[in-house]
Scaffold this active site. Structure first.
Site, PDB file in Angstrom:
ATOM      1  N   HIS A  41      37.455  43.820  53.531  1.00 48.71           N
ATOM      2  CA  HIS A  41      38.814  44.084  52.890  1.00 48.71           C
ATOM      3  C   HIS A  41      39.539  43.083  52.765  1.00 48.71           C
ATOM      4  CE1 HIS A  41      43.261  45.711  53.264  1.00 48.71           C
ATOM      5  NE2 HIS A  41      42.430  46.162  51.818  1.00 48.71           N
ATOM      6  N   ARG A  66      45.434  27.081  35.356  1.00 45.73           N
ATOM      7  CA  ARG A  66      43.918  26.704  35.682  1.00 45.73           C
ATOM      8  C   ARG A  66      43.756  25.773  36.860  1.00 45.73           C
ATOM      9  NH1 ARG A  66      41.597  21.796  31.921  1.00 45.73           N
ATOM     10  NH2 ARG A  66      39.414  21.453  33.036  1.00 45.73           N
ATOM     11  N   TYR A 124      38.226  30.443  29.710  1.00 50.21           N
ATOM     12  CA  TYR A 124      39.079  31.381  30.457  1.00 50.21           C
ATOM     13  C   TYR A 124      38.560  32.872  30.688  1.00 50.21           C
ATOM     14  CZ  TYR A 124      42.159  27.532  29.157  1.00 50.21           C
ATOM     15  OH  TYR A 124      42.763  26.625  29.072  1.00 50.21           O
ATOM     16  N   GLY A 125      37.044  32.875  30.723  1.00 45.02           N
ATOM     17  CA  GLY A 125      36.270  33.895  31.027  1.00 45.02           C
ATOM     18  C   GLY A 125      36.007  34.285  32.484  1.00 45.02           C
ATOM     19  N   ASN A 126      37.166  33.899  33.610  1.00 46.30           N
ATOM     20  CA  ASN A 126      36.981  34.027  34.815  1.00 46.30           C
ATOM     21  C   ASN A 126      37.830  34.923  35.472  1.00 46.30           C
ATOM     22  OD1 ASN A 126      35.236  31.582  35.124  1.00 46.30           O
ATOM     23  ND2 ASN A 126      37.170  30.382  34.175  1.00 46.30           N
TER      24      ASN A 126
END
Length: 139
Positions: free
Chosen positions: A22, A102, A124-126
């Site tokens: 968790h 960033r 920025y595809g994280n």
């Protein structure tokens, strides 16, 4: 072989998702992200996109309490198409997603239990997803 499991969820990936506890985090990284420099456990899934992998992961793990999803903030703060796709894949909205500057994002990502590097080429595809409690309704 297993039925009903998204084919992007390899045995190795399922093993690590199962071992997460968790609030442990998994980073779904684009091809530009320094996953191997930051992460202790890295799985490469070339030929995939971050939204595809995030949706596959969400099919087997619930979200933690909000904010369960961190996205890397774009240079101008605009929410990009890939980020909207990531929120859709995670089942979150702008109000329940945290956008992290960033360089601060690298610090947030560093202690993640697992990093999955995709073939995503959009910047920025994280996404960093925190695992919720399995067996309970998630947000």
């Amino acid at each position: 072989m297993l039925e009903g499991i998204n084919p992007l969820l390899t045995g190795e990936l399922l093993l690590h998702l199962d071992r997460m506890g968790h609030s442990d985090a998994v980073v779904i990284a684009d091809a530009h992200f320094p996953a191997w420099a930051l992460g202790e456990r890295v799985i490469d899934l070339p030929g995939t996109t971050t939204p595809e992998v995030l949706a596959a992961i969400r099919s087997v793990i619930p979200l933690d309490d909000a904010p369960a999803l961190d996205l890397m903030e774009s240079a101008d703060g605009e929410i990009l198409a890939v980020q909207r796709e990531l929120m859709d894949a995670a089942g979150t909205a702008e109000q329940t997603t945290r956008f992290v500057e960033r360089f601060a994002y690298y610090d947030v990502a560093r202690p993640a239990y697992l990093m999955v590097r995709t073939g995503e080429t959009r910047t920025y595809g994280n996404a960093l997803l925190r695992k919720g409690v399995v067996g309970h309704a998630s947000a």
